[in-house]
Each structure stands twice: as structure tokens, then as C-alpha cells.
Design a protein around this motif. Structure first.
Motif, short mmCIF file in Angstrom:
data_model
loop_
_atom_site.label_atom_id
_atom_site.label_comp_id
_atom_site.label_asym_id
_atom_site.label_seq_id
_atom_site.Cartn_x
_atom_site.Cartn_y
_atom_site.Cartn_z
N ASN A 1 -10.33 3.20 -7.20
CA ASN A 1 -11.01 3.76 -6.03
C ASN A 1 -10.37 3.28 -4.73
O ASN A 1 -10.30 4.02 -3.75
N MET A 2 -9.92 2.03 -4.72
CA MET A 2 -9.27 1.50 -3.54
C MET A 2 -7.95 2.25 -3.29
O MET A 2 -7.65 2.63 -2.16
N LEU A 3 -7.21 2.51 -4.35
CA LEU A 3 -5.96 3.25 -4.23
C LEU A 3 -6.22 4.66 -3.72
O LEU A 3 -5.51 5.15 -2.85
N ARG A 4 -7.25 5.30 -4.22
CA ARG A 4 -7.60 6.65 -3.75
C ARG A 4 -7.98 6.62 -2.27
O ARG A 4 -7.64 7.53 -1.51
N LYS B 1 0.83 -1.21 0.00
CA LYS B 1 0.00 0.00 0.00
C LYS B 1 0.86 1.26 0.00
O LYS B 1 0.61 2.20 -0.76
N LEU B 2 1.90 1.26 0.84
CA LEU B 2 2.77 2.44 0.92
C LEU B 2 3.54 2.65 -0.38
O LEU B 2 3.75 3.80 -0.81
N ASP B 3 3.95 1.56 -1.02
CA ASP B 3 4.63 1.68 -2.31
C ASP B 3 3.69 2.25 -3.38
O ASP B 3 4.09 3.10 -4.17
N ALA B 4 2.45 1.78 -3.39
CA ALA B 4 1.47 2.28 -4.35
C ALA B 4 1.20 3.75 -4.11
O ALA B 4 1.13 4.56 -5.06
N ILE B 5 1.06 4.13 -2.85
CA ILE B 5 0.82 5.54 -2.51
C ILE B 5 2.01 6.39 -2.91
O ILE B 5 1.86 7.50 -3.44
N SER B 6 3.20 5.87 -2.70
CA SER B 6 4.42 6.60 -3.07
C SER B 6 4.49 6.88 -4.57
O SER B 6 4.95 7.94 -4.99
N LEU B 7 4.05 5.91 -5.35
CA LEU B 7 4.05 6.12 -6.81
C LEU B 7 3.17 7.30 -7.19
O LEU B 7 3.51 8.07 -8.10
N VAL B 8 2.08 7.49 -6.48
CA VAL B 8 1.16 8.59 -6.78
C VAL B 8 1.67 9.91 -6.20
O VAL B 8 1.75 10.92 -6.91
N LEU B 9 2.03 9.89 -4.93
CA LEU B 9 2.37 11.14 -4.25
C LEU B 9 3.79 11.62 -4.54
O LEU B 9 4.02 12.82 -4.70
N ASP B 10 4.74 10.70 -4.59
CA ASP B 10 6.14 11.09 -4.74
C ASP B 10 6.62 11.09 -6.19
O ASP B 10 7.48 11.89 -6.56
N ASP C 1 4.58 11.30 -8.95
CA ASP C 1 3.64 12.03 -9.82
C ASP C 1 2.95 11.19 -10.89
O ASP C 1 2.68 11.67 -11.98
N HIS C 2 2.68 9.93 -10.57
CA HIS C 2 1.85 9.12 -11.46
C HIS C 2 0.40 9.33 -11.04
O HIS C 2 0.10 9.66 -9.90
N THR C 3 -0.52 9.13 -11.95
CA THR C 3 -1.93 9.27 -11.60
C THR C 3 -2.41 7.99 -10.92
O THR C 3 -1.86 6.91 -11.17
N PRO C 4 -3.41 8.11 -10.08
CA PRO C 4 -3.96 6.89 -9.45
C PRO C 4 -4.43 5.87 -10.47
O PRO C 4 -4.29 4.66 -10.26
N SER C 5 -4.97 6.33 -11.58
CA SER C 5 -5.43 5.41 -12.62
C SER C 5 -4.27 4.62 -13.22
O SER C 5 -4.38 3.41 -13.44
N GLU C 6 -3.15 5.30 -13.50
CA GLU C 6 -1.98 4.62 -14.05
C GLU C 6 -1.46 3.57 -13.07
O GLU C 6 -1.18 2.43 -13.46
#
Length: 98
Positions: free
Chosen positions: A38-41, A12-21, A23-28
Motif C-alpha cells: 500500500n505504501m508503494l502504491r 522511492k523512485l527506484d521502486a516506482i521505476s520497477l513498477v512503471l518502467d 512492468d513488475h506488479t506492486p506486490s512483487e
């Protein structure tokens, strides 16, 4: 019926890092990891809302405060039992000395 897939805290933290750190979109990210966007969001919201560092503790994992409360309750039970035993011993020995 399909069982729910459970993800580790690290995943979960790795997935969040991809989005927040990174700059990938949650969809990507959700598409590349094979998870629902939606789960990632939701994970991101939970991570950002948590300011104690306890996000994604998992089932049965207690916060430090909850762990301290649990230990104190155990200690209270033990002390109450010791108190009861001492009262019974006092009564017993009082009868013996008569």
C-alpha cells in the motif's frame, strides 16, 4: 514503540521505476524490497500526481517558489530595519544641527 522507517527519494523512485518502467506488479516489488504494498502504491500515486518534478522533496525541503518567498521575506525585514535606522539617524542629525 517502533520508529518509522524513512526511505530516500532515490529508493522511492527506484521502486516506482520497477513498477512503471519494468512492468513488475506492486506486490512483487514490495515483497522483494521488504516494504508495504500500500505504501508503494501511495508513492506511485504521489509520483504520478506531481507534474512539477518536486515529488518526495523530504522534510524541510522547499519548492523553488517557497524558497523565493522565504528570501523575499528576509529582504523585506532587512529593508524595514534599514528604513527605521535612517529615520532615527535623520532625527538625530536634525537635533545636532540646531
Amino acid at each position: 514503540m517502533e520508529t518509522r522507517k524513512q526511505y530516500t527519494k532515490e529508493f522511492k523512485l527506484d521502486a516506482i521505476s520497477l513498477v512503471l518502467d519494468q512492468d513488475h506488479t506492486p506486490s512483487e516489488v514490495s515483497r522483494s524490497l521488504g516494504i508495504n504494498a500500500n505504501m508503494l502504491r501511495r508513492w506511485i500515486r504521489e509520483y504520478q500526481a506531481d507534474n512539477t518534478g518536486q515529488a518526495f522533496r523530504g522534510n524541510g525541503k522547499l519548492t523553488p517558489e517557497q524558497e523565493e518567498i522565504r528570501k523575499l521575506k528576509i529582504q523585506i525585514k532587512r529593508l524595514e530595519m534599514e528604513k527605521r535606522i535612517l529615520k532615527e539617524a535623520t532625527v538625530f542629525f536634525a537635533k545636532e544641527t540646531k
